[in-house]
Write an enzyme that holds these catalytic residues in place. Structure first.
Site, PDB file in Angstrom:
ATOM      1  N   LYS A 103       0.857  -1.203   0.000  1.00  0.00           N
ATOM      2  CA  LYS A 103       0.000   0.000   0.000  1.00  0.00           C
ATOM      3  C   LYS A 103       0.882   1.237   0.000  1.00  0.00           C
ATOM      4  O   LYS A 103       1.885   1.299   0.754  1.00  0.00           O
ATOM      5  CB  LYS A 103      -0.887  -0.030   1.236  1.00  0.00           C
ATOM      6  CG  LYS A 103      -1.870   1.140   1.379  1.00  0.00           C
ATOM      7  CD  LYS A 103      -2.763   0.928   2.613  1.00  0.00           C
ATOM      8  CE  LYS A 103      -3.858   1.998   2.695  1.00  0.00           C
ATOM      9  NZ  LYS A 103      -4.756   1.772   3.842  1.00  0.00           N
ATOM     10  N   SER A 118      -9.779   2.047   3.032  1.00  0.00           N
ATOM     11  CA  SER A 118      -8.911   2.791   2.135  1.00  0.00           C
ATOM     12  C   SER A 118      -7.944   1.903   1.343  1.00  0.00           C
ATOM     13  O   SER A 118      -7.368   2.368   0.359  1.00  0.00           O
ATOM     14  CB  SER A 118      -8.091   3.810   2.923  1.00  0.00           C
ATOM     15  OG  SER A 118      -7.283   3.165   3.889  1.00  0.00           O
ATOM     16  N   SER A 123     -10.100  -0.258   7.233  1.00  0.00           N
ATOM     17  CA  SER A 123      -9.524  -0.079   5.899  1.00  0.00           C
ATOM     18  C   SER A 123      -8.860  -1.285   5.273  1.00  0.00           C
ATOM     19  O   SER A 123      -8.477  -1.218   4.116  1.00  0.00           O
ATOM     20  CB  SER A 123      -8.518   1.073   5.920  1.00  0.00           C
ATOM     21  OG  SER A 123      -9.203   2.289   6.091  1.00  0.00           O
TER      22      SER A 123
END
Lengths: 484, 493
Positions: B79, B158, B182
């Protein structure tokens, strides 16, 4: 002794509170491993954490906690076993994180008390509200370029102790004595070097005035940027005067932060807009609260050196020194240590005299500190011993002292090499005395006729004849005996 | 043999150690898939050269019998919230334009030390703020799961890019971060496994901070076993992170015994929300039935302060974020938009550099910390938070694991819920309570919703009891037997 400003409508007194920021002596910063030493190239002592790079986190420097606790104990203050770091949020270019890690609701040290002595000898106790730890900011340099500000982050993150007094001082002299006392204590404890010129100790001064007899507090202003005690006292005087003038003209003093201008001796408002700030304090979620055990605090207390007040009392009570002499000797720990070595097993008052008059005189003339003294404490002590056992006279000792200062030599060695031993052999003295009397019959008659002053002249002559080595007391006695 | 990129980590581990497969082949297979699926926009930065270089090193070690373990040679997508040395790191924000860290986050360093191979930096909601991956400066991510209506669907957020990367087999595994859900919620939307360990289990050093007291690193994988393997490589105490827990890392994979007989599974009544779609209740019920069939005991429990979790989260998280994002000021790195004064430069830079959702949360955060409101909002929220944690502590006296749905819906279409931030925030309603209590939790694909899109089941255990979490999750996964695949990916029709 009170300090009042005589206004047109009334007499006004001052109310002064001080916030002293003291940079902690430590190898690295409060929350990062960067070096803290002064004077390095710009931005050479800046770690990723100091620069607030993305993802960086603070880690507490435990030595700084110890230094803060030590200082709190030195200020006779309560140590809070539980304390919390909070973020003080605001934007400025020398504050990389956009917040300063500080302590707000739960500081590490609570109420304390500081004793100050004024010129007239009176003693006052000034209350301290708290001491907390916080990060120092970097430096903004505005005058290198007309359109840009240069930022040096070397100082960003260095540990500061903020010592907040109660608004308990009423004269510039008290404020000066307070700062000097704080400085003396932190230097003794080696928690801060107290160097105001270099900025490792700074004072923010809160000043307000009120009519004599008023009990409440009127609006105060804060003056920053005072980097000497003298400037601080000037700032207080000028600011108080300014307040009185405003009040008496029917105006209202505006609560603001001001800067002291050493060139004019006056204050002016700070130009930045960072005035009425809401810092949005909240506990820093990257750090755990500080929890101290009682034994941790006790251990620090047990290892603390004797502080100036205790030392002064001991010098006066045990060694019979005057308050004045004791004050001079305890002002710096190094001086006190030096003196004690000199005085060990000897007459303390004589030792005090030699250190304060002779040694300090020589050091000041050479512009060096006691730590750089060419005469070691042991050697000075040895010199005093030579005087005490009559090996040399006080007069000769002064000469020997000068040679010691130049060469760093052992006094016994100097006396030996230069043959300066006092002549105590009565035979030798008598010979010189008889010679001088014989050579000066008129003066001899003067003495016989009762002119006491002439004895002094004879003593001088005998001393000259013996190159100053005769024991003056013995010479004096002999002359008296011989000349009636 | 399956296409290498469609393998699980444990399958690849066997193939690599048996010499049937090379890491370079495995990695290349993923790189090809990434290239073919760029339309999903799962990656912000691809790192093919670096990946193949590392793969070669892995192959060399394996050949010498010096494999570092289960993650040796395994491609992992990272990420873009983790700072990676020498590789652009953006947090999906314009304000970090051009930021190339000279340091590596602890978690990604741990993964590299374990021999894994980074294939690229995945897309995410800007500064990890979002539940649909639609706030990224680099454009939204598409869920590989599609319906016939032709609308692109959100992968969740997210960590949407990481979820898509795993679901579309662009990588064998990925890592995300989880603050309020997330990792778990996108895992649910994309039909994969995602877990958030106990707060403090993984280091936060070098991970761009959103909400300091909530953020945690976590794996996103195809199976529960893979998640255990990944967490093994990620976790560990870090002295550079003062909130990192000084606890030993147990062998997570060995806790997967396949046996949950006697395990007490708690069903909290407060997660039954009025107006909740029937399919959510159905999957939840199905989960309880699956556990019962496997020999576990179902226990009704109560977590009375559940309904306060979401509002409390949306006070605490923005508050911390508002302060954590103050460093993005145009002074030292990233975007700078000049102005005639320092303040103007700040306003220009942050005004242009931050997206709307980030600004919204920074403002909320500043507000709840401001004078006059701090006690009423922030302090109050933290007090309620401790009540929420207390609820769980009490519940765990009578159960070993808690079962809830992961998300209140299947993946919605890109563009929906944009006008109503609150509707968007409601995505986190089931995941947030465990976050507020710092508990380890896991989402496992439970089945398909009425529309044929994935629905996840959510498990929560006691602090530092990831072992029970993996054990229970593995059984649930076996029972659920979720074999559906998104059309066009991994053999899906």
């Amino acid at each position: 002794m009170s300090y009042l400003i005589k206004g047109e409508t009334a007499d006004w007194e001052l109310v002064i509170g001080l916030e002293v920021h003291a940079q902690v002596i430590s190898n690295s910063k409060l929350f990062s491993g960067s070096a803290t030493s002064f004077g390095a190239d710009p931005n050479s002592h800046v770690s990723l954490v100091d620069a607030a790079m993305p993802g960086m986190l603070p880690v507490i420097n435990k030595h700084c906690i110890e230094q803060a606790v030590k200082t709190g104990l030195g200020l006779n203050a309560a140590i809070n076993r539980h304390s919390v770091f909070e973020r003080k949020n605001y934007f400025y270019a020398d504050l990389p994180q956009g917040y300063q890690i500080s302590q707000f609701l739960h500081p590490i040290v609570g109420e304390g008390l500081l004793e100050i002595q004024l010129k007239d000898g009176s003693i006052r106790e000034i209350g301290i509200e708290r001491l907390h730890m916080e990060q120092d900011a970097g430096k903004s340099i505005h005058d290198k370029d007309p359109r840009r500000t240069f930022i040096d982050l070397n100082r960003a993150g260095v540990c500061l102790m903020e010592i907040v007094s109660h608004p308990a001082m009423h004269t510039p002299e008290e404020a000066g004595a307070y700062v000097r006392k704080v400085r003396s204590i932190v230097r003794y404890l080696e928690t801060c070097d107290g160097n105001m010129e270099e900025g490792s100790m700074r004072a923010d001064v809160n000043v307000s005035v009120r009519k004599v007899g008023e009990t409440g507090l009127r609006t105060r202003t804060e003056t920053k940027n005072v980097n000497s005690v003298r400037f601080m006292m000037q700032a207080i005087e000028s600011e108080a005067q300014r307040h009185v003038e405003i009040w008496e003209s029917g105006g209202e003093v505006k609560q603001e932060t001001r800067l002291f201008d050493p060139d004019t001796g006056e204050t002016r408002p700070m130009r930045s807009k960072e005035e009425a700030h809401d810092y949005r304090y909240f506990p820093d979620p990257d750090l755990l609260p500080i929890e101290l055990t009682q034994s941790y605090i006790d251990d620090i207390k047990a290892a603390m050196p004797e502080l100036p007040d205790q030392k002064k009392k001991r010098f006066m009570d045990d060694m019979g020194l005057s308050a004045y002499d004791a004050d001079v000797l305890v002002a710096e720990r190094e001086t006190a240590n030096y003196f004690e070595t000199v005085a060990k097993g000897r007459d303390a008052k004589v030792a005090a005299n030699w250190v304060i008059s002779n040694l300090f005189g020589a050091l000041n003339a050479a512009e060096i500190e006691i730590s750089e003294s060419p005469i070691s404490a042991e050697h000075l002590g040895a010199l005093l011993a030579l005087i005490a056992d009559d090996t040399i006279s006080g007069r000769i000792a002064k000469d020997v002292f000068e040679i010691m200062f130049e060469t760093g030599q052992d006094p016994a060695q100097i006396v030996e090499e230069k043959g300066l031993k006092q002549i105590t052999d009565t035979g030798a003295i008598e010979a010189a005395v008889d010679q001088v009397i014989a050579d000066n019959p008129d003066q001899a008659d003067e003495v016989r006729q009762g002119n006491g002053k002439a004895i002094g002249w004879f003593v001088g002559q005998v001393m000259q004849k013996t190159q100053g080595k005769a024991n003056p007391q013995a010479v004096n006695k002999m002359l008296k005996d011989k000349l009636g | 043999m399956t296409n290498p990129n469609e393998m699980t980590i444990s399958e690849a581990r066997d193939a690599l150690s048996e010499g049937e497969l090379k890491s370079t082949e495995l990695v290349q297979s993923c790189l090809n898939a990434m290239e073919e699926s760029r339309d999903l926009n799962a990656f912000i930065t691809e790192t093919p050269e670096l990946a193949l270089e590392r793969a070669e090193q892995s192959d060399a070690r394996i050949a010498k019998g010096e494999s570092r373990g289960a993650l040796e040679g395994i491609p992992v997508a990272i990420k873009d919230l983790y700072c990676t040395e020498g590789v652009l790191t953006t947090a999906a924000s314009h304000i970090l334009d051009g930021f190339v860290p000279e340091y590596e986050s602890t978690v990604t360093e741990n993964l590299a030390q374990a021999g894994s191979v980074m294939t690229g930096k995945t897309n995410l909601d800007e500064f990890a703020m979002g539940s649909a991956n639609v706030t990224s400066y680099y454009g939204p991510v598409k869920n590989p799961w599609k319906l016939d209506d032709g609308k692109d669907r959100v992968p969740g957020g997210s960590s949407g890019g990481s979820a898509t990367a795993v679901a579309a087999h662009l990588s064998l595994a990925a890592i995300g971060t989880d603050t309020g859900g997330s990792i778990r919620q996108p895992a649910s939307f994309c039909g994969i496994v995602g877990m958030k360990p106990t707060y403090g289990r993984c280091s936060r050093w070098g991970t761009v901070a959103f909400a300091s007291s909530l953020d945690q690193a976590g794996p996103m994988t195809k199976t529960v076993r893979d998640a255990a393997i990944m967490l093994q490589g990620m976790a560990g105490h870090d002295v550079k992170d003062s909130t990192s827990a000084p606890v030993t890392v147990p062998d997570f994979e060995s806790a997967i015994s396949g046996d949950v007989r006697g395990l007490k599974v708690g069903i909290p009544k407060e997660y039954q929300i009025d107006g909740s779609p029937a399919e959510i209740d159905a999957i939840w019920q199905k989960g309880a039935d699956m556990f019962r069939d496997a020999g576990a005991e179902i226990v009704d429990i109560t977590l009375p302060h559940t309904k306060y979790a979401l509002p409390t989260y949306y006070i605490v998280a923005p508050a911390e974020a508002s302060s954590n994002l103050s460093r993005y000021d145009g002074v030292r790195y990233g975007l700078r938009v000049e102005g005639d004064s320092l303040d103007e430069m700040y306003e220009n830079t942050r005004g242009e550099g931050f997206g709307d959702e980030v600004k919204r949360r920074v403002l909320i955060g500043a507000y709840v910390l401001s004078a006059g409101y701090y006690d009423a909002y922030y302090v109050k929220a933290q007090q309620v938070r401790s009540r929420i944690a207390e609820d769980f502590r009490t519940a765990f006296q009578s159960v070993d694991v808690i079962l809830t749905p992961t998300a209140p819906s299947t993946a919605f279409a890109i563009g929906e819920k944009m006008d109503d931030p609150i509707a968007m925030y409601m995505n986190d309603v089931f995941t947030v309570p465990a976050s507020m209590a710092g508990l380890p939790c896991l989402s496992v694909p439970g089945g398909l919703g009425d529309d044929g899109l994935p629905l996840g089941l959510h498990l929560i255990t006691k602090p530092f009891d990831e072992e029970t979490l993996f054990r229970a999750g593995d059984v649930l996964e076996t029972q659920a037997n979720f074999t559906a695949k998104p059309a066009g990916y991994g053999g899906g029709k």
